[in-house]
Design a protein around this motif. Structure first.
Motif, short mmCIF file in Angstrom:
data_model
loop_
_atom_site.label_atom_id
_atom_site.label_comp_id
_atom_site.label_asym_id
_atom_site.label_seq_id
_atom_site.Cartn_x
_atom_site.Cartn_y
_atom_site.Cartn_z
N ARG A 249 0.53 -7.87 -4.09
CA ARG A 249 1.20 -6.06 -3.48
C ARG A 249 0.07 -5.46 -4.54
O ARG A 249 -0.05 -5.38 -5.73
CB ARG A 249 2.36 -6.16 -4.20
CG ARG A 249 2.62 -4.31 -3.96
CD ARG A 249 3.30 -4.27 -2.67
NE ARG A 249 3.55 -3.32 -2.26
CZ ARG A 249 4.27 -2.71 -2.08
NH1 ARG A 249 6.14 -3.35 -2.28
NH2 ARG A 249 4.63 -1.31 -1.57
N TYR A 250 -1.19 -4.71 -3.74
CA TYR A 250 -2.28 -4.53 -4.37
C TYR A 250 -1.18 -2.46 -4.95
O TYR A 250 -0.78 -2.34 -5.15
CB TYR A 250 -2.96 -3.36 -3.35
CG TYR A 250 -3.86 -4.73 -2.96
CD1 TYR A 250 -5.10 -5.23 -2.90
CD2 TYR A 250 -3.75 -5.68 -1.76
CE1 TYR A 250 -6.29 -6.24 -2.76
CE2 TYR A 250 -4.77 -6.67 -1.34
CZ TYR A 250 -5.74 -6.53 -2.12
OH TYR A 250 -6.78 -8.01 -1.65
N LEU A 251 -2.16 -2.62 -6.01
CA LEU A 251 -1.95 -1.24 -6.77
C LEU A 251 -1.54 -0.49 -6.05
O LEU A 251 -1.16 0.76 -6.58
CB LEU A 251 -3.05 -1.39 -7.87
CG LEU A 251 -1.28 -0.99 -9.51
CD1 LEU A 251 -0.05 -1.81 -9.96
CD2 LEU A 251 -2.16 -0.98 -11.11
N SER A 252 -2.84 -0.52 -5.39
CA SER A 252 -3.07 1.09 -4.83
C SER A 252 -1.90 1.24 -3.65
O SER A 252 -1.65 1.97 -2.84
CB SER A 252 -4.44 0.68 -3.79
OG SER A 252 -4.48 -0.24 -2.96
N ASP A 253 -0.81 0.49 -3.56
CA ASP A 253 -0.23 0.39 -2.31
C ASP A 253 1.95 0.70 -3.19
O ASP A 253 2.09 0.98 -2.36
CB ASP A 253 -0.11 -0.59 -1.22
CG ASP A 253 -0.93 -1.37 -0.42
OD1 ASP A 253 -1.72 -0.29 -0.14
OD2 ASP A 253 -1.51 -2.86 -0.52
N LEU A 254 0.91 1.10 -4.33
CA LEU A 254 2.76 1.66 -5.03
C LEU A 254 2.46 2.59 -5.80
O LEU A 254 1.41 3.41 -5.94
CB LEU A 254 2.44 0.51 -5.95
CG LEU A 254 2.59 -0.78 -5.60
CD1 LEU A 254 3.72 -1.56 -6.94
CD2 LEU A 254 4.09 -1.01 -5.36
N GLU A 255 3.29 3.57 -5.34
CA GLU A 255 3.56 4.79 -5.58
C GLU A 255 4.06 4.22 -7.86
O GLU A 255 4.58 4.51 -7.60
CB GLU A 255 4.68 5.86 -5.14
CG GLU A 255 3.59 5.55 -4.16
CD GLU A 255 3.32 7.71 -4.16
OE1 GLU A 255 2.77 7.72 -4.83
OE2 GLU A 255 2.10 7.49 -2.52
#
Length: 388
Positions: A249-255
């Motif tokens: 999971r890319y951190l840029s995909d997480l809020e």
């Protein structure tokens, strides 16, 4: 001369695209793409070919392909599977929606797979309003109109869409609305269970296609979207193939659960995802990255990980776009325990982070002021990702 030109053009069109393949372990190999199927990717490296199983591949990057925007004002379409991409033409009936894009070509998708269409152009004032409407709960379709810098809407049922009209039912009334007067439409769609795509295809026009299947035959890509639509793509329009779903999971995909920002001066530098402050790619150590976070001092990002991951990995450094005076202090904590702390300077080589986040529920990333106040404090966390 004509024969020479044709031969040169044929050679250019048939040349295998150069790619960079990154594995789950973080290693990167380069080569000329020969083929791709559900099981493996094959590269030409030197005088021989080498196959790499896709089970161990994180992403495939096309470093020669640059992000570009069309000169025309495109429509932005979103699908229920998470795909979003610009198109130049759209026609829709109750059953099917036909889409024509410069990079995606002609696509026909079930209308029930379309979640929104944006006809108008976003600016800073309208972006939050549009995102709020996209994420709001509603029981009918929304016909969204722009009044100066404010968005308003009428709820009802969207019918057929032609080149210049949108059929709309508001209560018992049926109207044909001039398409030029509509900022966008948001369809009511029942909640469905999300399925993990086999590959997320990032296009150079910033479109994103969620595919259940993709292959390359030496000339072009063929992809089947999770909506069932099929498309053929030229290698020149692809920026990145992301095979991390279910693995990473890319951190840029997480809020972030929480964001705290304290500027030293009056200028506000908000953190950005997958882009630098100027909208271009992240650049550290002479290399460009299509995924990651741009974080300015003083910013604190908090994420809820839910004990689901084992490793946090990233390439960290001051972005190459600023002079060599950037200086920040970085502290990364898991469940309140310090996992990493240290100064990061423009003159330093990139830092290869590999942190153990086993059992971590809450991850905190602090980028604090260094010795140069906040001048050129443009930190990049490139390929920042959580690995299960």
């Amino acid at each position: 001369m004509h024969s020479l030109f044709c031969a040169t053009l044929t050679l250019m069109l048939s040349a295998s695209p150069g790619v960079e393949v990154t594995s789950l372990t973080g290693t990167t190999v380069s080569g000329q793409l020969q083929s791709l199927n559900q099981g493996a990717i094959q590269l030409k490296q030197g005088q021989g070919d080498q196959q790499y199983p896709l089970a161990g591949v994180l992403n495939v990057r096309f470093p020669q392909n640059r992000f570009q925007r069309t000169l025309e004002s495109p429509l932005i379409v979103r699908l229920a599977d998470g795909s979003r991409f610009p198109v130049q033409n759209l026609k829709s009936t109750e059953q099917q929606t036909a889409l024509q894009g410069e990079q995606t070509g002609t696509l026909t998708v079930p209308t029930k797979a379309v979640t929104s269409v944006r006809f108008g152009t976003l600016n800073s004032d309208l972006e939050k309003s549009w995102d709020k409407l996209l994420n709001s709960k509603h029981s009918k379709d929304l016909l969204v109109v722009q009044k100066e810098n404010v968005l308003d809407y009428i709820d009802g049922v969207v019918g057929n869409i032609t080149e210049d009209r949108i059929q709309f039912f508001a209560g018992e009334d049926e109207v044909a609305v001039n398409r030029e007067r509509v900022f966008g439409i948001i369809y009511f769609r029942p909640q469905t269970t999300e399925t993990t795509p086999f590959c997320s295809i990032k296009l150079t026009d910033e479109g994103l296609l969620q595919a259940s299947n993709i292959s390359y035959n030496g000339t072009q890509f063929e992809a089947t979207l999770q909506s069932g639509a099929r498309t053929r793509l030229s290698p020149s329009v692809i920026a990145n193939l992301d095979f991390s779903q279910g693995k990473v999971r890319y951190l840029s995909d997480l809020e972030p659960r929480d964001i705290e920002y304290t500027p030293f001066f009056d200028t506000v530098w908000k953190y950005r995802r997958d882009k630098h402050r100027d909208g271009g790619p992240l650049r550290v150590g002479g290399k460009e990255y299509s995924r990651g976070l741009y974080i300015h001092s003083k910013t604190l990002l908090k994420y809820r990980l839910k004990n689901e991951y084992r490793h946090f990995r990233a390439i960290m450094g001051i972005d190459d776009s600023v002079p060599g005076i950037g200086f920040v202090y970085v502290e990364i904590k898991g469940n309140g325990r310090t996992l990493y702390s240290g100064n990061v300077k423009s003159s330093d080589p990139p830092v290869d982070l590999d942190l153990d986040v086993s059992g971590v529920r809450d991850l905190e990333i602090l980028v604090d002021f260094g010795d140069n106040l906040e001048i050129c404090d443009h930190l990049d966390l490139c390929n920042a990702r959580l690995i299960k």
